[in-house]
Design an enzyme around this catalytic site. Sequence first.
Site, PDB file in Angstrom:
ATOM      1  N   ASP A   1     -37.413  15.064  61.441  1.00 20.42           N
ATOM      2  CA  ASP A   1     -36.163  14.898  60.683  1.00 20.42           C
ATOM      3  C   ASP A   1     -36.383  15.293  59.225  1.00 20.42           C
ATOM      4  OD1 ASP A   1     -34.953  13.930  62.939  1.00 20.42           O
ATOM      5  OD2 ASP A   1     -35.236  11.826  62.430  1.00 20.42           O
TER       6      ASP A   1
ATOM      7  N   GLU B   1     -43.874  17.206  55.265  1.00 20.38           N
ATOM      8  CA  GLU B   1     -43.133  15.936  55.219  1.00 20.38           C
ATOM      9  C   GLU B   1     -42.015  15.939  54.187  1.00 20.38           C
ATOM     10  OE1 GLU B   1     -42.269  13.005  56.052  1.00 20.38           O
ATOM     11  OE2 GLU B   1     -43.617  12.566  57.691  1.00 20.38           O
TER      12      GLU B   1
HETATM   13  P1  B16 Z   1     -35.160   6.879  65.918  1.00 17.58           P
HETATM   14  P2  B16 Z   1     -39.042  11.565  61.108  1.00 17.58           P
HETATM   15  C1  B16 Z   1     -37.483   9.393  61.369  1.00 17.58           C
HETATM   16  O1  B16 Z   1     -37.898  10.654  61.798  1.00 17.58           O
HETATM   17  C2  B16 Z   1     -36.237   9.465  60.503  1.00 17.58           C
HETATM   18  O2  B16 Z   1     -36.511  10.113  59.278  1.00 17.58           O
HETATM   19  C3  B16 Z   1     -35.734   8.086  60.209  1.00 17.58           C
HETATM   20  O3  B16 Z   1     -34.560   8.130  59.436  1.00 17.58           O
HETATM   21  C4  B16 Z   1     -35.474   7.339  61.531  1.00 17.58           C
HETATM   22  O4  B16 Z   1     -35.061   5.997  61.304  1.00 17.58           O
HETATM   23  C5  B16 Z   1     -36.768   7.334  62.361  1.00 17.58           C
HETATM   24  O5  B16 Z   1     -37.179   8.680  62.570  1.00 17.58           O
HETATM   25  C6  B16 Z   1     -36.593   6.649  63.693  1.00 17.58           C
HETATM   26  O6  B16 Z   1     -35.711   7.378  64.494  1.00 17.58           O
HETATM   27  O7  B16 Z   1     -34.157   5.819  65.671  1.00 17.58           O
HETATM   28  O8  B16 Z   1     -34.580   8.148  66.500  1.00 17.58           O
HETATM   29  O9  B16 Z   1     -36.363   6.388  66.707  1.00 17.58           O
HETATM   30  O10 B16 Z   1     -38.524  11.925  59.750  1.00 17.58           O
HETATM   31  O11 B16 Z   1     -40.317  10.746  61.090  1.00 17.58           O
HETATM   32  O12 B16 Z   1     -39.111  12.743  62.050  1.00 17.58           O
HETATM   33 MG    MG Z   2     -38.587  13.177  57.939  1.00 19.53          MG
END
Ligand code: B16
Ligand code: MG
Length: 216
Positions: free
Chosen positions: A12, A170
Amino acid sequence: MAKPKAVLFDLDGVIVDTATHHYKAWKALANEMGFDFTEADNERLKGVSRVESLNILLEIGNVEKNDQEKEQLAAQKNEQYVKAISTMDDSEILPGVKEFLQELKQENIPFALGSASKNAPTILKQINLYHDFDAIIDGNSISKAKPDPEVFLQGAEALQVNPEDCVVFEDAQSGIEAGKAAGMYVVGVGNPEVLKGADDYITHMTEMSVERITKK
Ligand code: B16
Ligand code: MG
């Protein structure tokens, strides 16, 4: 650094921009509980696990919930989020990502995903990149969230490369700290005034190349 032997990507904010989908789902939940949740508040949730994100949301709204209620609220948010990402396609891959992955393949540099999201495999399938990654480490495989280095150390292990030969991409402060704690070279994707402690910074992956990393 010397030529990297492996690359680890956050999902993300690095490969795709799902922050708006997360934001809408959290905002709907906040509104239902009777308080507002702004885009500035949403910055605090980037790179943070689902459970921890909910805790921050409840803190913002000054609302207290027990564990069972929290579980139900997190599930409700996830249901809306999953619905939103079910229509994603490869047009949502961020600029320069496909080209850089292609370059890594040409150079025989393996790459893995290192994401906090439990929905990472679904997203990678939606955008047609699932089979391109040599390993996928996500919220389902880790026990400690970023800034703990676990996610990236697992990635290095899966690719059988020493941490110091890995590059991490990141967009979140917690992720930059996780990459540095793992002993890796970290590229921050975003504003250096906001993201502290990375070894290099880019705004878009279009600025990235193996040569750029090697020359640093
Ligand atoms: P989920 P990353 C993260 O992804 C997001 O940045 C964060 O906003 C989100 O809460 C987290 O994943 C958990 O996501 O609810 O889909 O398990 O940036 O580490 O790829
Ligand atoms: Mg991210």
